[in-house]
Design a protein around this motif. Structure first.
Motif, PDB file in Angstrom:
ATOM      1  N   LEU A   1       0.830  -1.210   0.000  1.00 19.22           N
ATOM      2  CA  LEU A   1       0.000   0.000   0.000  1.00 19.22           C
ATOM      3  C   LEU A   1       0.861   1.257   0.000  1.00 19.22           C
ATOM      4  O   LEU A   1       0.566   2.219  -0.722  1.00 19.22           O
ATOM      5  CB  LEU A   1      -0.924  -0.011   1.222  1.00 19.22           C
ATOM      6  N   VAL A   2       1.918   1.269   0.795  1.00 19.79           N
ATOM      7  CA  VAL A   2       2.821   2.421   0.805  1.00 19.79           C
ATOM      8  C   VAL A   2       3.422   2.634  -0.581  1.00 19.79           C
ATOM      9  O   VAL A   2       3.461   3.757  -1.099  1.00 19.79           O
ATOM     10  CB  VAL A   2       3.929   2.243   1.857  1.00 19.79           C
ATOM     11  N   ASP A   3       3.886   1.558  -1.204  1.00 13.85           N
ATOM     12  CA  ASP A   3       4.481   1.671  -2.540  1.00 13.85           C
ATOM     13  C   ASP A   3       3.462   2.208  -3.549  1.00 13.85           C
ATOM     14  O   ASP A   3       3.797   3.020  -4.417  1.00 13.85           O
ATOM     15  CB  ASP A   3       4.998   0.308  -3.004  1.00 13.85           C
TER      16      ASP A   3
ATOM     17  N   ALA B   1      13.975   9.674  -2.131  1.00 16.50           N
ATOM     18  CA  ALA B   1      14.482   9.947  -0.788  1.00 16.50           C
ATOM     19  C   ALA B   1      15.240   8.739  -0.238  1.00 16.50           C
ATOM     20  O   ALA B   1      15.018   7.596  -0.652  1.00 16.50           O
ATOM     21  CB  ALA B   1      13.319  10.297   0.141  1.00 16.50           C
ATOM     22  N   ALA B   2      16.134   9.003   0.704  1.00 20.06           N
ATOM     23  CA  ALA B   2      16.875   7.913   1.343  1.00 20.06           C
ATOM     24  C   ALA B   2      15.921   6.979   2.078  1.00 20.06           C
ATOM     25  O   ALA B   2      16.132   5.765   2.127  1.00 20.06           O
ATOM     26  CB  ALA B   2      17.911   8.494   2.306  1.00 20.06           C
ATOM     27  N   ASP B   3      14.876   7.536   2.651  1.00 21.08           N
ATOM     28  CA  ASP B   3      13.843   6.755   3.313  1.00 21.08           C
ATOM     29  C   ASP B   3      12.514   7.114   2.656  1.00 21.08           C
ATOM     30  O   ASP B   3      11.823   8.049   3.097  1.00 21.08           O
ATOM     31  CB  ASP B   3      13.814   7.071   4.809  1.00 21.08           C
ATOM     32  N   PRO B   4      12.114   6.421   1.587  1.00 22.14           N
ATOM     33  CA  PRO B   4      10.881   6.781   0.876  1.00 22.14           C
ATOM     34  C   PRO B   4       9.635   6.731   1.744  1.00 22.14           C
ATOM     35  O   PRO B   4       8.708   7.524   1.549  1.00 22.14           O
ATOM     36  CB  PRO B   4      10.808   5.748  -0.254  1.00 22.14           C
ATOM     37  N   VAL B   5       9.587   5.824   2.716  1.00 22.78           N
ATOM     38  CA  VAL B   5       8.401   5.720   3.573  1.00 22.78           C
ATOM     39  C   VAL B   5       8.260   6.977   4.435  1.00 22.78           C
ATOM     40  O   VAL B   5       7.169   7.567   4.538  1.00 22.78           O
ATOM     41  CB  VAL B   5       8.467   4.460   4.454  1.00 22.78           C
ATOM     42  N   ALA B   6       9.361   7.410   5.044  1.00 20.98           N
ATOM     43  CA  ALA B   6       9.321   8.629   5.852  1.00 20.98           C
ATOM     44  C   ALA B   6       9.008   9.848   4.986  1.00 20.98           C
ATOM     45  O   ALA B   6       8.289  10.756   5.420  1.00 20.98           O
ATOM     46  CB  ALA B   6      10.655   8.823   6.575  1.00 20.98           C
ATOM     47  N   ALA B   7       9.552   9.861   3.763  1.00 14.64           N
ATOM     48  CA  ALA B   7       9.278  10.980   2.863  1.00 14.64           C
ATOM     49  C   ALA B   7       7.806  11.015   2.469  1.00 14.64           C
ATOM     50  O   ALA B   7       7.187  12.089   2.429  1.00 14.64           O
ATOM     51  CB  ALA B   7      10.158  10.874   1.621  1.00 14.64           C
TER      52      ALA B   7
ATOM     53  N   ARG C   1      -1.677   8.504  14.273  1.00 13.59           N
ATOM     54  CA  ARG C   1      -2.134   7.128  14.067  1.00 13.59           C
ATOM     55  C   ARG C   1      -1.491   6.532  12.808  1.00 13.59           C
ATOM     56  O   ARG C   1      -1.126   5.361  12.780  1.00 13.59           O
ATOM     57  CB  ARG C   1      -3.664   7.069  13.945  1.00 13.59           C
ATOM     58  N   LEU C   2      -1.380   7.350  11.760  1.00  9.40           N
ATOM     59  CA  LEU C   2      -0.718   6.873  10.543  1.00  9.40           C
ATOM     60  C   LEU C   2       0.749   6.568  10.821  1.00  9.40           C
ATOM     61  O   LEU C   2       1.279   5.543  10.350  1.00  9.40           O
ATOM     62  CB  LEU C   2      -0.845   7.923   9.428  1.00  9.40           C
ATOM     63  N   ALA C   3       1.417   7.414  11.587  1.00 11.82           N
ATOM     64  CA  ALA C   3       2.823   7.163  11.935  1.00 11.82           C
ATOM     65  C   ALA C   3       2.970   5.818  12.640  1.00 11.82           C
ATOM     66  O   ALA C   3       3.908   5.056  12.367  1.00 11.82           O
ATOM     67  CB  ALA C   3       3.353   8.291  12.814  1.00 11.82           C
TER      68      ALA C   3
ATOM     69  N   ASP D   1       7.231  -0.125  11.495  1.00 13.14           N
ATOM     70  CA  ASP D   1       8.047  -1.260  11.049  1.00 13.14           C
ATOM     71  C   ASP D   1       8.633  -1.043   9.659  1.00 13.14           C
ATOM     72  O   ASP D   1       9.445  -1.856   9.196  1.00 13.14           O
ATOM     73  CB  ASP D   1       7.210  -2.545  11.039  1.00 13.14           C
ATOM     74  N   LEU D   2       8.236   0.029   8.981  1.00 11.64           N
ATOM     75  CA  LEU D   2       8.712   0.299   7.619  1.00 11.64           C
ATOM     76  C   LEU D   2       9.666   1.472   7.555  1.00 11.64           C
ATOM     77  O   LEU D   2      10.259   1.740   6.503  1.00 11.64           O
ATOM     78  CB  LEU D   2       7.524   0.560   6.687  1.00 11.64           C
ATOM     79  N   SER D   3       9.816   2.202   8.662  1.00 10.38           N
ATOM     80  CA  SER D   3      10.671   3.377   8.697  1.00 10.38           C
ATOM     81  C   SER D   3      11.264   3.479  10.091  1.00 10.38           C
ATOM     82  O   SER D   3      11.185   2.532  10.889  1.00 10.38           O
ATOM     83  CB  SER D   3       9.856   4.630   8.327  1.00 10.38           C
ATOM     84  N   SER D   4      11.848   4.619  10.416  1.00 12.53           N
ATOM     85  CA  SER D   4      12.402   4.812  11.755  1.00 12.53           C
ATOM     86  C   SER D   4      11.509   5.766  12.536  1.00 12.53           C
ATOM     87  O   SER D   4      10.898   6.675  11.968  1.00 12.53           O
ATOM     88  CB  SER D   4      13.818   5.384  11.691  1.00 12.53           C
ATOM     89  N   GLN D   5      11.442   5.547  13.843  1.00 14.55           N
ATOM     90  CA  GLN D   5      10.621   6.420  14.675  1.00 14.55           C
ATOM     91  C   GLN D   5      11.108   7.860  14.581  1.00 14.55           C
ATOM     92  O   GLN D   5      10.291   8.796  14.525  1.00 14.55           O
ATOM     93  CB  GLN D   5      10.654   5.933  16.125  1.00 14.55           C
ATOM     94  N   THR D   6      12.403   8.055  14.543  1.00 18.08           N
ATOM     95  CA  THR D   6      12.950   9.415  14.467  1.00 18.08           C
ATOM     96  C   THR D   6      12.487  10.122  13.207  1.00 18.08           C
ATOM     97  O   THR D   6      12.068  11.292  13.246  1.00 18.08           O
ATOM     98  CB  THR D   6      14.484   9.376  14.513  1.00 18.08           C
ATOM     99  N   ALA D   7      12.540   9.427  12.082  1.00 11.43           N
ATOM    100  CA  ALA D   7      12.137  10.038  10.813  1.00 11.43           C
ATOM    101  C   ALA D   7      10.647  10.351  10.798  1.00 11.43           C
ATOM    102  O   ALA D   7      10.218  11.390  10.283  1.00 11.43           O
ATOM    103  CB  ALA D   7      12.497   9.116   9.652  1.00 11.43           C
TER     104      ALA D   7
END
Length: 478
Positions: free
Chosen positions: A206-208, A221-227, A306-308, A313-319
């Motif tokens: 779904l993210v993709d 982006a280096a982290d497409p999910v966070a972007a 809620r979305l975050a 599991d697909l990105s980093s909490q910090t991002a």
């Protein structure tokens, strides 16, 4: 079927897989009386050449459009409703009927329904829409579009000849089926369902899909999910600010009513403000004021949280936290930009912009000048002739307004403001509004006399205002 060459079918949602939807059949309605067709937007997707009979066959009987889904798809999702998690949601009276490309900018657009019949997600409901509900959605989307809010468009409304029983309006009442044109129906609740069911592969799929179709700039982006998440948060913050400037109260800001494109949609108990009251609510059942006007931005931020949580599991909490942290800054930036545009002023990009905007809304709140009237009177920098012509001219001389009027007059008009201010809409004696009394009067004409002339006249009035506001936005952006 005589579709134009600008009709570009591109059904894609079914490629996500069977986990995301249920193929369904539309209701067989006893009547199909065409009440509204949005030819402005039909032309954007190449469907304006349909005859009324062809229109009804597709948007009342739901015969498939060429090259599109052979069967409608009822979408699956969960959601928080008034902060309580509900796993028994999904399209209960609607479905995704078709997808196509916007002939102007290439966006992927959906044709989705409301009131098209029962689905596996209807629970005990009848899957229908009242005619009044359809009329209200036409009005909401037309006014929001005119005000520059990124909103779904009411594409079609067809009366269906059934008598519906509802607890919140006199019954039996007339029925309808509505079609909306929307930039996607992927909700925060769509992600919540997959996360709750621990379907991580489907969640990544779904993210993709969302990156490919809605936020392609995230790909590099280096982290497409966070972007992707940051782009969605920014768009939702923009929507919150745009609602504020329009004086709009959505009423039900559940996570299943919040899309990842930041497009306003799904209008139930909406209202426009009579005066600026942060505690004003639209839904009679919102007893705590959770979704009151002044709490809408906070509610949307909560939804973004809620979305975050679904993406951890697909990105980093910090991002993801970094993405969340932009919400408030984005909201205020957008609020300043859109307020200046509606007042035909050029933003300076400095703290003075924020002080002017805060002062303007504080004065509105304290003095009770009708919300839309203040913009109408003070557009162009509180010009003396416009203030003098206002029935509220004495209020603008009150202590709450005097420093704001001075600031407005000292502000730099947007380039081309004089030309924009000559628009026919601003030569009227009063602004176009859409308060509950007006909506009820328009509906009474339809309900009591089957007189649709008032609705059509109101739509034309709103579109005149929209033409004016488009011009104001363009000169403010120059």
């Amino acid at each position: 079927m005589p579709v134009s060459t600008s009709y570009l079918p591109d059904p894609r949602h079914d490629r996500l897989g069977a986990e995301f939807f249920d193929p369904v059949a539309p209701a067989d309605f006893p009547q199909t009386i065409l009440r509204f067709r949005n030819d402005r937007w039909a032309a954007r997707v190449g469907l304006e050449t349909l005859s009324d009979a062809e229109w009804i066959s597709h948007f009342g009987r739901f015969e498939p459009l060429p090259g599109n889904f052979p069967r409608p798809l009822a979408l699956r999702y969960h959601g928080h409703q008034f902060r309580s998690y509900n796993p028994d949601l999904g399209d209960g009276r609607g479905f995704l009927f078709a997808q196509m490309r916007d002939a102007k900018d290439g966006r992927l657009l959906d044709l989705g329904t409301k009131g098209s019949g029962k689905t596996p997600w209807s629970r005990t409901a009848d899957g229908r829409l009242t005619l009044k509900g359809g009329v209200r959605e036409i009005l909401a989307t037309e006014m929001l579009e005119a005000q520059g809010v990124y909103t779904s468009k009411t594409f079609s409304l067809i009366e269906t000849g059934e008598a519906l029983v509802r607890g919140d309006e006199p019954s039996p009442t007339r029925s309808s089926v509505m079609v909306r044109l929307s930039h996607g129906h992927v909700r925060i609740g769509t992600f919540q369902r997959l996360s709750a069911l621990d379907k991580q592969d489907d969640l990544k799929r779904l993210v993709d899909y969302c990156i490919e179709q809605y936020w392609p700039q995230a790909r590099e982006a280096a982290d497409p999910v966070a972007a992707f998440f940051a782009l969605a948060v920014g768009a939702i913050a923009d929507m919150a600010a745009d609602w504020w400037v329009a004086g709009f109260v959505h009423g039900v800001l559940n996570t299943d009513n919040t899309t990842i494109t930041g497009e306003s949609f799904d209008y139930g108990p909406w209202r426009f403000l009579p005066t600026l009251d942060p505690n004003f609510t639209a839904a009679y059942f919102d007893h705590s004021g959770l979704y009151a006007f002044g709490r809408q931005a906070g509610a949307l931020f909560w939804n973004c949280e809620r979305l975050a949580g679904c993406l951890l599991d697909l990105s980093s909490q910090t991002a993801l936290v970094d993405g969340l942290n932009q919400f408030q800054t984005r909201f205020w930036s957008r609020l300043a930009l859109r307020t200046h545009a509606k007042l035909a002023l050029a933003p300076s990009g400095e703290d003075a912009d924020r002080e002017l905007v805060q002062g303007f809304y504080d004065a509105l709140h304290k003095t009770g000048v009708p919300y839309e009237r203040a913009f109408f009177d003070l557009v162009g920098g509180a010009r003396a002739n416009r203030v003098a012509a206002s029935p509220h001219r004495d209020v603008y001389g009150a202590p709450e307004w005097v420093p704001i009027v001075e600031r407005l007059r000292a502000a730099r008009p947007a380039p081309g403001a004089d030309r924009a201010l000559s628009h026919a809409y601003l030569q009227r004696g009063a602004p176009s509004t859409l308060l509950i009394e007006e909506v009820e009067a328009l509906w009474a004409d339809i309900a009591n006399r089957d007189d649709w002339s008032g609705l059509h006249e109101k739509i034309e009035e709103i579109r005149l205002a929209g033409d004016c506001y488009t011009g104001l936005a363009s000169v403010s952006a120059d």
